[in-house]
Design a protein around this motif. Structure first.
Motif, short mmCIF file in Angstrom:
data_model
loop_
_atom_site.label_atom_id
_atom_site.label_comp_id
_atom_site.label_asym_id
_atom_site.label_seq_id
_atom_site.Cartn_x
_atom_site.Cartn_y
_atom_site.Cartn_z
N SER A 1 42.93 -21.33 50.95
CA SER A 1 42.21 -22.25 50.07
C SER A 1 42.50 -23.69 50.46
O SER A 1 43.14 -23.95 51.48
N CYS B 1 38.68 -27.60 45.69
CA CYS B 1 37.66 -26.64 46.12
C CYS B 1 37.23 -25.79 44.92
O CYS B 1 38.00 -24.94 44.46
N TYR C 1 35.10 -23.41 44.64
CA TYR C 1 34.97 -21.98 44.95
C TYR C 1 36.33 -21.31 44.99
O TYR C 1 36.48 -20.16 44.60
N CYS C 2 37.33 -22.05 45.47
CA CYS C 2 38.70 -21.53 45.48
C CYS C 2 39.18 -21.31 44.05
O CYS C 2 39.77 -20.27 43.73
N LYS D 1 44.20 -27.01 54.13
CA LYS D 1 44.00 -28.46 54.26
C LYS D 1 45.33 -29.18 54.48
O LYS D 1 45.36 -30.25 55.07
N GLN E 1 45.25 -22.90 58.82
CA GLN E 1 43.82 -22.96 59.12
C GLN E 1 43.51 -22.16 60.39
O GLN E 1 42.56 -21.39 60.44
N GLN F 1 41.24 -18.69 60.77
CA GLN F 1 40.14 -18.55 61.71
C GLN F 1 40.36 -17.40 62.68
O GLN F 1 39.41 -16.75 63.10
N SER G 1 34.65 -17.91 60.43
CA SER G 1 34.75 -18.43 59.06
C SER G 1 35.35 -19.83 59.09
O SER G 1 36.45 -20.02 59.59
N ARG G 2 34.63 -20.75 58.55
CA ARG G 2 35.10 -22.13 58.52
C ARG G 2 35.22 -22.65 57.07
O ARG G 2 35.74 -23.72 56.84
N THR G 3 34.68 -21.90 56.13
CA THR G 3 34.69 -22.34 54.74
C THR G 3 35.83 -21.67 53.98
O THR G 3 36.37 -20.65 54.41
N GLN H 1 38.86 -18.02 51.93
CA GLN H 1 38.74 -16.77 52.67
C GLN H 1 39.79 -15.85 52.06
O GLN H 1 40.96 -16.23 51.93
N GLY I 1 34.39 -14.80 51.19
CA GLY I 1 34.60 -15.93 50.31
C GLY I 1 34.47 -15.57 48.84
O GLY I 1 34.47 -14.39 48.46
#
Length: 85
Positions: free
Chosen positions: A8, A12, A14-15, A35, A41, A45, A51-53, A56, A66
């Motif tokens: 996360s 965010c 969505y997180c 972040k 990060q 990946q 996946s970049r958003t 996850q 997501g």
């Protein structure tokens, strides 16, 4: 108990929503802030290519996807099965 991991980041929505569902179900999870930690990060990946958003989410090392994917599993009644496998 299922191993749940959430990649996360700060601020965010969505997180927050995904973690809210997990908490509502009384589930414990590990959270990795991508972040603040670039190694996490890169790890995210590697585990979820393309996946970049965020978020996850992984359950028992299986990639859920997501926030929308997590809610879709719950709405189809499949999330509990993932938690048990």
């Amino acid at each position: 108990m299922a191993k749940i991991e959430v990649y996360s980041g700060d601020f965010c929505p969505y997180c927050v929503k995904a973690k809210s569902l997990l908490k509502k179900k009384g589930l414990e999870f590990s959270e990795y802030n991508v972040k603040r930690d670039m190694k996490r990060q890169a790890e995210m990946q590697d585990r979820a290519p393309g996946s970049r958003t965020i978020p996850q989410i992984f359950i028992n090392d299986r990639h859920v996807g997501g926030c929308d994917d997590l809610y879709a599993l719950e709405n189809r009644g499949e999330l509990n099965q993932w938690l048990e496998s």
